[in-house]
Design an enzyme around this catalytic site. Structure first.
Site, short mmCIF file in Angstrom:
data_model
loop_
_atom_site.label_atom_id
_atom_site.label_comp_id
_atom_site.label_asym_id
_atom_site.label_seq_id
_atom_site.Cartn_x
_atom_site.Cartn_y
_atom_site.Cartn_z
N GLU A 64 -9.42 3.60 1.72
CA GLU A 64 -8.84 3.64 0.37
C GLU A 64 -7.75 2.60 0.15
OE1 GLU A 64 -7.73 5.37 2.85
OE2 GLU A 64 -5.58 5.01 2.62
N LYS A 116 -10.41 13.07 7.32
CA LYS A 116 -10.00 12.76 8.69
C LYS A 116 -9.95 14.04 9.51
CE LYS A 116 -6.79 8.93 7.57
NZ LYS A 116 -7.40 7.84 8.34
N ASP A 172 1.50 6.55 5.23
CA ASP A 172 0.54 5.57 4.73
C ASP A 172 1.06 4.84 3.48
OD1 ASP A 172 -1.86 4.34 5.35
OD2 ASP A 172 -3.08 5.69 4.12
N ASP A 231 -12.27 7.00 3.13
CA ASP A 231 -11.07 6.81 3.97
C ASP A 231 -10.65 5.33 4.02
OD1 ASP A 231 -8.97 7.58 5.53
OD2 ASP A 231 -10.14 7.85 7.36
N LYS A 244 0.85 -1.19 0.00
CA LYS A 244 0.00 0.00 0.00
C LYS A 244 0.89 1.23 0.00
CE LYS A 244 -3.24 2.66 2.89
NZ LYS A 244 -4.17 2.67 4.04
N ARG A 286 -7.44 -0.56 0.90
CA ARG A 286 -7.87 -1.86 0.37
C ARG A 286 -8.23 -1.76 -1.11
NH1 ARG A 286 -12.39 -2.11 4.87
NH2 ARG A 286 -10.77 -0.91 5.91
N ASP A 320 -2.72 10.27 3.16
CA ASP A 320 -4.11 9.87 3.34
C ASP A 320 -4.86 10.93 4.14
OD1 ASP A 320 -6.52 8.61 3.59
OD2 ASP A 320 -5.81 7.01 4.94
N1 BES Z 1 -4.37 4.69 6.63
C1 BES Z 1 -5.53 4.42 7.42
C2 BES Z 1 -5.25 3.44 8.57
C3 BES Z 1 -4.30 3.94 9.64
C4 BES Z 1 -4.80 4.61 10.75
C5 BES Z 1 -2.96 3.67 9.56
C6 BES Z 1 -3.93 5.04 11.73
C7 BES Z 1 -2.09 4.10 10.55
C8 BES Z 1 -2.58 4.78 11.64
C9 BES Z 1 -6.61 3.82 6.54
O1 BES Z 1 -6.64 4.25 5.22
C10 BES Z 1 -7.92 4.21 7.14
O2 BES Z 1 -8.22 5.36 7.15
N2 BES Z 1 -8.67 3.21 7.61
C11 BES Z 1 -9.95 3.43 8.19
C12 BES Z 1 -10.90 2.44 7.60
C13 BES Z 1 -12.33 2.68 7.94
C14 BES Z 1 -12.82 3.96 7.28
C15 BES Z 1 -13.14 1.51 7.47
C16 BES Z 1 -9.82 3.23 9.70
O3 BES Z 1 -9.10 2.32 10.11
O4 BES Z 1 -10.42 4.00 10.43
ZN ZN Z 2 -4.85 4.85 4.45
MN MN Z 3 -7.73 6.04 4.97
#
Ligand code: BES
Ligand code: ZN
Ligand code: MN
Length: 493
Positions: free
Chosen positions: A344, A272, A283, A342, A260, A346, A265
């Protein structure tokens, strides 16, 4: 960059700025590691110094003693190893010592190295501890980017096994530092096209025989990569999939690594909060780990074909950004309902996995800063490993353990699949909050063809150290995953 060499000469005789020794945690305080063969006067002096400092021998303790009688080096640093002299303890202990000595010219490391695992861990930790990000500044600090000459004392002789272990640690350390640099680079200076340029420059500078091919935004649209195109369409900096390949003649197996690479992000339209965005330049740590692992495999000349897919995009809100409730068609033809822009990672990974699968590799591993849920479940040190095959999952966890990168097996429960049902597309890309790490994994699993072993490593926590430097991990990008991926590839050789 530090350099690593091996010696078997007596520690006290070596002219250097410093000799690093270990101390374990005993009942009455620190105990100088018995393996350190030293003149009696030197030992007595060091023991007195440790007692005077109330040293405990805990990991993190670093005591410097100058002018030790009978020791040629200017100083001795005694690093804490904790109660048990495990490879992990040695790795952290060596790193803590070298962090305190990274400005020196020549450091000798005299920690216990009774076998290959401990010698590798000492060399690996020593290299890892020297890291510092070179500030982006009109006046870069003098000596920035250099590093000491590190001589690792080997108790298993100076033969091929020892030399190979230390040479490997240097290749791994250098690759991991590259991954750290990529993660630490500010996101305005590492948009997808710049990441691509950085990878090309690095391969060229290395001289390693790594092939590279790039799908730019036009090729991605034409190729039907709706996942990564959708994520990237809100940004002025278009997406890329960069493919790196190491193809040795007569390869024993072929492994695909998918990373990834969200260079920033913001969350997209599902933006966010400011605090959640603060570390989101990291990210792309999965893509950085993949790039570094492919490079290291090539530099070591491993007899295994390794292809790395770097899924690079910037997730931004704008008038052209993807919306929640959009439906996109992925590389493998399946349609996905976007529920949260968010989620993204996956989407870019699913297209990368589908692309990797087209080449029919023997196994696919993806690595990603995928979910906050990973950090809730396992904290900021331990990665979560999921797979479509339990024995392959265990193999990946074992590779991580071998690399001293903590990882833990996690399930992909079939019952959670229905949470991804969509009324408008083949599948939705997220379910409810509960088990968010697992449902992300289940989503990815649907892009893996039947019969291909696949594992997913969620490194949201361990990829980035928001606290102070600790053991092998500097503050900021840790380079987590480079060692695991390299070790996994080595297991096929
Ligand atoms: N990049 C984030 C995950 C992340 C969060 C990595 C904190 C490192 C530290 C990912 O893209 C994300 O935003 N995931 C969301 C998914 C949700 C919207 C289903 C999450 O984990 O809140
Ligand atoms: Zn992310
Ligand atoms: Mn995200």
């Amino acid at each position: 960059m530090p350099t690593l060499t091996v010696t078997t000469r007596p520690l006290a005789d070596l002219a250097a700025d410093c000799v690093v020794l270990g101390a374990t945690r005993g009942e009455d305080g620190a105990v100088l590691a018995a393996e350190a063969a030293l003149p009696t006067a030197a030992r007595a002096h060091l023991e007195a110094a440790l007692a005077d400092a109330d040293a405990k021998g805990a990991i993190g303790e670093v005591h410097r003693v100058v002018a030790v009688p009978g020791v040629k080096a200017t100083s001795v640093v005694v690093t804490g190893l904790g109660p048990d002299v495990t490879p992990e303890a040695l790795r952290h202990g060596a790193a803590n010592a070298l962090r305190a000595l990274s400005a020196k010219k020549h450091v000798v490391v005299g920690l216990p190295t009774p076998d290959r695992a401990t010698l590798s861990a000492v060399a690996d930790g020593a290299y890892a501890g020297c890291y510092g990000f070179t500030k982006i500044s009109r006046q870069p600090a003098a000596g920035a980017g250099q590093g000491p000459k590190v001589t690792v004392h080997s108790q298993l002789g100076g033969g091929k096994v020892a030399k190979d272990a230390v040479a490997r640690a240097e290749v791994l350390g250098r690759a991991r530092d590259w991954a750290r640099d990529l993660v630490n680079t500010p996101p305005n200076l590492l948009v997808p096209s710049m990441f691509e340029g950085n990878v090309k420059a690095r391969i060229k500078a290395s001289g390693a025989k790594v092939g590279i091919s790039v799908l730019d935004e036009k090729a991605l649209a034409k190729g039907g990569f709706g996942g990564i195109v959708g994520v990237g369409q809100g940004s002025a900096n278009p997406p890329r999939i960069v493919t790196m390949s190491w193809k040795p003649a007569g390869a024993k197996a072929s492994i695909a690594l998918v990373g990834k690479g969200i260079t920033f992000d913001s969350g997209g339209l599902c933006i966010k909060p400011a605090a959640g965005m603060a570390t989101m330049k990291s990210d792309m740590a999965g893509a950085a780990a993949v790039a570094a692992a492919v490079l290291a495999a090539a530099e070591l000349g491993l007899p295994v074909a390794v292809t790395g897919y770097l899924c690079l995009a910037e997730n931004m809100p704008s008038g052209t950004a993807q919306r929640p409730s959009d439906v996109v068609t992925m590389r493998n033809g399946s349609t996905v309902e976007i529920l949260d822009t968010d989620a993204e990672g996956r989407m870019v990974l699913a297209d990368g996995i589908a692309l990797a699968a087209e080449k029919k590799p023997d196994a696919i591993v993806d690595i990603a800063t995928l979910t906050g849920a990973q950090m809730i479940a396992l904290g900021d040190l331990i990665a979560g490993v999921m797979a479509n095959d339990d024995s392959f999952r265990d193999r990946v966890v074992m590779a991580a353990t071998g690399a001293c990168e903590p990882a833990w097996p996690m399930p992909l429960p079939e019952e959670l699949r229905k949470g991804l049902d969509s009324t408008v597309a083949d599948i939705a890309h997220k379910a409810d909050r509960w088990g968010g790490m697992l449902t992300a994994g289940i989503f990815l699993s649907t892009f893996v063809p039947e019969g291909t072993p696949w594992a997913h490593i969620d490194i949201a926590g361990p990829s980035f150290n928001e606290k102070g430097a600790r053991g092998v991990d500097p503050k900021g990008g840790t380079g987590y995953g480079v060692g695991t991926l390299l070790t996994l590839v080595e297991q096929y050789s």
